[in-house]
Design a protein around this motif. Structure first.
Motif: not given
Length: 318
Positions: A255-269, A277-289
């Motif tokens: 799960t730890i590696f996969s959450v990282e993979n999700y955030l990286y896949g949504n342009k966070l690095s 804003e970059s952190k916000y957008n990556a987390v917003f992709a995880y949950n649109h709220s």
């Protein structure tokens, strides 16, 4: 409340299939931890008013439609039948009520409550305190994952904290994902979502070798300590040691590696991790709220202040 067992017979590709529905589960009839799941007798199956108001033929038609769409997506009809006939299968007639009562909906969409109410309900300050020993316990894993792309361990932990209170066993899931998704198809307007996610659940089950009944979930069908929906599991979930046949959404390490993979896949690095804003957008992709993202980032900042406090500016005496 009267109880019954419903059998739906339908023909698809000249084959007659008998589907035994174990009825509509009440709020307390989801998966019970550490208890074997038994097939229900007719006297144990409560039927809600919502289902009573729908004729058998209406529900039967929805099931036929669902099966046909899944077959068109490459899901074998025999696989679908097997899950429907499994002793764990139940329909959740009140599934839409869970979505209507979601804290994010009541805050972001309905505007019934404000951010402070949401933060209080989520217990964000308590999560900061609980997140500290969680990170310390898995620090080697967090250091490994942070070294990949520079995404801070505190952000990854904050998401797991919001989703399942840092992999709390009580948050493993009170539903079976398959049951939830079928119920969504029948009783909500999330038809395309349900078809897509059942298709992904089939693929992920085949990929991991786990039967669909292994995947307990939230009412929405989100699975594991990171609460990935099935399509996100197939797209982003990975094994911490790159062993494809050992992927498990109930593994903390994966799960730890996969959450990282999700955030990286949504342009966070590492290049933009310090940009809000970059952190916000990556987390917003995880949950649109919006309020969800703010809660995650609040926990992140609290954990970041503890593990990586900024050095104070020290000016030499003139």
């Amino acid at each position: 409340m009267n109880c019954t067992k419903m059998k739906f017979k339908y023909s698809l590709i000249a084959v007659t299939i008998v589907l035994i529905f174990t009825g509509c589960a009440s709020n307390n009839e989801q998966v019970k931890k550490n208890q074997p799941v038994k097939a229900k007798t007719t006297d144990e199956i409560p039927i809600s008013t919502e289902l009573k108001n729908n004729s058998d033929s209406v529900v039967e038609d929805r099931i036929k439609e669902l099966k046909l769409q899944l077959i068109m997506n490459g899901v074998p009809g025999e696989w679908f039948d097997k899950q429907m006939q499994n002793e764990t299968f139940q329909i959740h007639c009140n599934i839409n009520q869970y979505f209507q009562n979601a804290a994010e909906k009541q805050t972001d969409h309905d505007k019934k409550y404000d951010v402070l109410w949401y933060f209080t309900r989520m217990g964000v300050d308590a999560k900061i305190e609980k997140g500290k020993p969680f990170i310390e316990k898995h620090i080697e894993m967090f250091d490994r994952v942070e070294a990949k792309h520079g995404i801070h361990k505190e952000l990854i932990a904050a998401i797991i904290g919001i989703e399942t209170n840092f992999a709390d066993q009580r948050q493993r899931g009170k539903f079976f994902a398959f049951n939830s998704l079928v119920s969504q198809y029948i009783f909500t307007n999330r038809i395309k979502f349900a078809v897509r996610e059942i298709t992904a659940l089939y693929k992920f089950s085949q990929m991991t070798g786990h039967p669909p009944q292994y995947f307990t979930s939230s009412y929405a069908g989100a699975i594991g300590w990171g609460q990935f929906i099935p399509s996100s599991l197939t797209a982003f979930f990975i094994d911490s040691n790159n062993i494809d046949d050992d992927i498990d959404p109930f593994s903390i390490e994966d799960t730890i590696f996969s959450v990282e993979n999700y955030l990286y896949g949504n342009k966070l690095s590492a290049e933009n991790i310090d940009d809000y804003e970059s952190k916000y957008n990556a987390v917003f992709a995880y949950n649109h709220s919006d309020v969800y993202v703010k809660a995650v980032l609040y926990i992140y900042e609290g954990l970041r202040d503890y593990f990586s406090p900024e050095e104070p500016d020290i000016h030499p005496e003139q």
